[in-house]
Design a protein around this motif. Structure first.
Motif, short mmCIF file in Angstrom:
data_model
loop_
_atom_site.label_atom_id
_atom_site.label_comp_id
_atom_site.label_asym_id
_atom_site.label_seq_id
_atom_site.Cartn_x
_atom_site.Cartn_y
_atom_site.Cartn_z
N LYS A 51 29.94 75.95 12.61
CA LYS A 51 28.94 76.03 11.56
C LYS A 51 29.19 77.32 10.81
O LYS A 51 29.41 78.37 11.41
CB LYS A 51 27.53 76.01 12.14
CG LYS A 51 26.45 76.09 11.10
CD LYS A 51 25.07 76.04 11.72
CE LYS A 51 24.01 76.11 10.64
NZ LYS A 51 22.67 76.12 11.21
N THR A 52 29.17 77.25 9.48
CA THR A 52 29.27 78.45 8.68
C THR A 52 27.93 78.69 7.98
O THR A 52 27.33 77.77 7.43
CB THR A 52 30.40 78.36 7.64
OG1 THR A 52 30.20 77.21 6.82
CG2 THR A 52 31.75 78.29 8.31
N THR A 53 27.48 79.91 8.05
CA THR A 53 26.28 80.34 7.36
C THR A 53 26.66 81.61 6.62
O THR A 53 26.94 82.64 7.25
CB THR A 53 25.14 80.62 8.36
OG1 THR A 53 24.93 79.46 9.17
CG2 THR A 53 23.85 80.99 7.63
N GLY A 54 26.74 81.50 5.31
CA GLY A 54 27.24 82.64 4.53
C GLY A 54 28.67 82.91 4.93
O GLY A 54 29.52 82.02 4.87
N ASN A 55 28.95 84.12 5.37
CA ASN A 55 30.30 84.51 5.81
C ASN A 55 30.42 84.56 7.33
O ASN A 55 31.30 85.23 7.85
CB ASN A 55 30.68 85.88 5.22
CG ASN A 55 30.87 85.81 3.73
OD1 ASN A 55 31.13 84.75 3.17
ND2 ASN A 55 30.73 86.94 3.07
N THR A 56 29.54 83.86 8.03
CA THR A 56 29.57 83.88 9.49
C THR A 56 29.88 82.49 10.05
O THR A 56 29.26 81.51 9.66
CB THR A 56 28.22 84.37 10.06
OG1 THR A 56 27.95 85.68 9.53
CG2 THR A 56 28.25 84.45 11.57
N LEU A 84 35.74 83.58 20.49
CA LEU A 84 35.11 82.46 19.78
C LEU A 84 33.66 82.24 20.18
O LEU A 84 32.92 81.56 19.47
CB LEU A 84 35.91 81.17 20.03
CG LEU A 84 37.31 81.15 19.44
CD1 LEU A 84 38.05 79.90 19.90
CD2 LEU A 84 37.28 81.24 17.93
N LYS A 85 33.23 82.79 21.29
CA LYS A 85 31.84 82.60 21.75
C LYS A 85 30.85 83.47 20.98
O LYS A 85 29.65 83.22 21.03
CB LYS A 85 31.74 82.92 23.24
CG LYS A 85 32.39 81.86 24.11
CD LYS A 85 32.26 82.22 25.58
CE LYS A 85 32.90 81.18 26.46
NZ LYS A 85 32.81 81.55 27.89
N ARG A 86 31.35 84.47 20.26
CA ARG A 86 30.48 85.36 19.49
C ARG A 86 30.50 84.95 18.02
O ARG A 86 31.45 84.33 17.56
CB ARG A 86 30.97 86.81 19.62
CG ARG A 86 30.97 87.34 21.05
CD ARG A 86 31.38 88.80 21.10
NE ARG A 86 32.72 89.05 20.60
CZ ARG A 86 33.81 89.18 21.37
NH1 ARG A 86 33.72 89.07 22.67
NH2 ARG A 86 34.99 89.43 20.83
N PRO A 87 29.47 85.29 17.26
CA PRO A 87 29.51 85.04 15.82
C PRO A 87 30.72 85.74 15.21
O PRO A 87 31.04 86.87 15.58
CB PRO A 87 28.21 85.64 15.29
CG PRO A 87 27.30 85.68 16.48
CD PRO A 87 28.20 85.91 17.67
#
Length: 111
Positions: A51-56, A84-87
């Motif tokens: 999932k992308t939210t803004g640049n995250t 990969l487990k972290r934003p």
């Protein structure tokens, strides 16, 4: 979507030589309306719902392939899994895609 190969990486500010020559490959696909991230290391594949939210970028339900690797290659695979487990903060500049997760980074160029 484009496929990317790593060109550099750092862990807590220290260079990761194995990431410099395509040690990590990544691409996003869409299936049934869900975004899916696939990442491969020299040990095997990793993947999950993205999932992308803004640049995250966040990855859920991360799974790894059935391959088992010993030594450095196995440790590199585990490092990528933890990464990969972290934003992941995404930036793109001059043809380079950068991922920042905590104090760690991976940089990619399109294959």
């Amino acid at each position: 979507c484009s496929r990317y190969a790593s060109v550099s990486g750092t862990a807590a500010g220290n260079d990761l030589p194995w990431a410099a020559s395509g040690g990590v490959r990544a691409w996003l696909t869409s299936a049934n309306g869900e975004l899916q991230l696939t990442v491969t290391t020299r040990c095997g594949p990793l993947g999950g719902q993205a999932k992308t939210t803004g640049n995250t970028l966040t990855v859920r339900n991360l799974a790894t392939g059935a391959m088992g690797c010993a030594g450095d290659v196995g440790e590199q695979h585990l490092w990528v899994m933890e990464f990969l487990k972290r934003p992941i903060e995404l930036t793109f500049s001059q043809g380079t895609l950068s991922w920042k997760s905590g104090t760690d980074t991976l940089r990619f160029e399109s294959e």
